[in-house]
Design an enzyme around this catalytic site. Structure first.
Site, PDB file in Angstrom:
ATOM      1  N   ASP A  87     -13.045  22.716  11.615  1.00 39.83           N
ATOM      2  CA  ASP A  87     -12.990  22.692  13.080  1.00 39.83           C
ATOM      3  C   ASP A  87     -12.230  21.458  13.562  1.00 39.83           C
ATOM      4  OD1 ASP A  87     -14.603  25.019  13.345  1.00 39.83           O
ATOM      5  OD2 ASP A  87     -16.407  23.828  13.035  1.00 39.83           O
ATOM      6  N   ASP A 114     -11.538  19.347   6.439  1.00 35.64           N
ATOM      7  CA  ASP A 114     -12.508  19.820   7.420  1.00 35.64           C
ATOM      8  C   ASP A 114     -11.875  21.052   8.076  1.00 35.64           C
ATOM      9  OD1 ASP A 114     -14.612  19.804   9.392  1.00 35.64           O
ATOM     10  OD2 ASP A 114     -13.198  18.832  10.773  1.00 35.64           O
TER      11      ASP A 114
HETATM   12  C1  BG6 Z   1     -18.628  21.345  12.969  1.00 37.42           C
HETATM   13  C2  BG6 Z   1     -18.223  21.220  14.412  1.00 37.42           C
HETATM   14  O1  BG6 Z   1     -17.525  21.649  12.199  1.00 37.42           O
HETATM   15  O2  BG6 Z   1     -19.599  22.380  12.821  1.00 37.42           O
HETATM   16  C3  BG6 Z   1     -19.452  20.999  15.293  1.00 37.42           C
HETATM   17  O3  BG6 Z   1     -17.329  20.126  14.566  1.00 37.42           O
HETATM   18  C4  BG6 Z   1     -20.469  22.113  15.034  1.00 37.42           C
HETATM   19  O4  BG6 Z   1     -19.064  20.990  16.644  1.00 37.42           O
HETATM   20  C5  BG6 Z   1     -20.797  22.170  13.549  1.00 37.42           C
HETATM   21  O5  BG6 Z   1     -21.681  21.867  15.774  1.00 37.42           O
HETATM   22  C6  BG6 Z   1     -21.824  23.245  13.198  1.00 37.42           C
HETATM   23  O6  BG6 Z   1     -21.290  24.525  13.423  1.00 37.42           O
HETATM   24  P1  BG6 Z   1     -22.124  25.856  13.369  1.00 37.42           P
HETATM   25  O7  BG6 Z   1     -21.049  26.919  13.371  1.00 37.42           O
HETATM   26  O8  BG6 Z   1     -22.912  25.862  12.100  1.00 37.42           O
HETATM   27  O9  BG6 Z   1     -23.007  25.901  14.563  1.00 37.42           O
HETATM   28 MG    MG Z   2     -13.822  18.688  12.719  1.00 39.33          MG
END
Ligand code: BG6
Ligand code: MG
Length: 213
Positions: free
Chosen positions: A12, A10
């Site tokens: 984030d 993953d």
């Molecule tokens: C995930 C995060 O990796 O991505 C979430 O943990 C986030 O917090 C999600 O909402 C979607 O991200 P994005 O950049 O498409 O808005």
């Molecule tokens: Mg994560």
């Protein structure tokens, strides 16, 4: 020699701490709608895709939103987020992240990225690590977010590795559930009391190795 043929990370919260940027962007958006937003609530959003997160936030609003209004709010949040990540650099890599990627590469395993973030390619570019991955799932091609296994299964398929030969690495409860539903070994980054479904939990990628699992 590792019993795995691929490691799927993953992004984030595992490789970089964008959770704080998501927090700031959601807080600004939520408060513009009169919805209280704090760190505790932000925890529920880890690993959850953009529209799913928005639905959870708007559930505490007094008013109802049309699908069109929701899309506009999601876009607004994303603009706040993109402003925040524009200045990211390799200094935003979490401790041990590059070492872990290099350990997997040196062991000859395939490396995938399974993030539901539609900003994942931008973030990888800012961190300067795009070419460390054999395959990065494009979140725009995923119909069902985590905890559904779709994204990890797609990564495995594109890497040409069977799910049971994959190690998935996740910091979020929904993400660990996605790995387990895919039939993979789940390495959690965080706390074992939180990531109860993970096969093994470590504090950070500083503790990553391929020999213990
Ligand atoms: C995930 C995060 O990796 O991505 C979430 O943990 C986030 O917090 C999600 O909402 C979607 O991200 P994005 O950049 O498409 O808005
Ligand atoms: Mg994560």
């Amino acid at each position: 020699m590792s019993r795995f043929k691929a490691v799927i990370f993953d992004l984030d919260g595992v490789i970089t701490d964008t959770a704080h940027y998501h927090y700031l962007a959601w807080k600004r958006l939520a408060e513009s709608q009169g919805v209280h937003f704090d760190h505790a609530f932000n925890e529920n959003l880890k690993g959850i895709d953009r529209m799913g997160s928005l639905d959870l936030i708007l559930a505490s609003s007094k008013r109802a939103y049309t699908a069109e209004e929701k899309l506009a709010l999601a876009d607004e949040k994303n603009r706040h987020y993109q402003e925040l990540i524009a200045t990211m650099s390799s200094a935003d890599l979490l401790p041990g992240a590059v070492r872990a990627l290099d350990v997997v590469r040196a062991a000859g395993l395939r490396i995938g990225l399974a993030s539901v973030s539609k900003n994942a390619f931008t973030v990888l570019g800012r961190l300067g690590i795009t070419d460390k991955f054999d395959y990065v799932v494009d979140a725009a091609t995923i119909a069902r977010g985590k905890p559904d296994p779709e994204i990890f299964l797609k990564a495995a398929r594109e890497l040409g590795v069977a799910a049971e030969d994959c190690l998935g690495v996740e910091d979020a409860v929904a993400g660990v559930a996605s790995i387990k539903a895919a039939g993979m070994f789940a390495l959690g980054i965080g706390h074992p009391f939180v990531l109860t479904q993970a096969d093994v939990v470590i504090t950070s990628l500083n503790d990553f190795n391929l020999e213990s699992y």
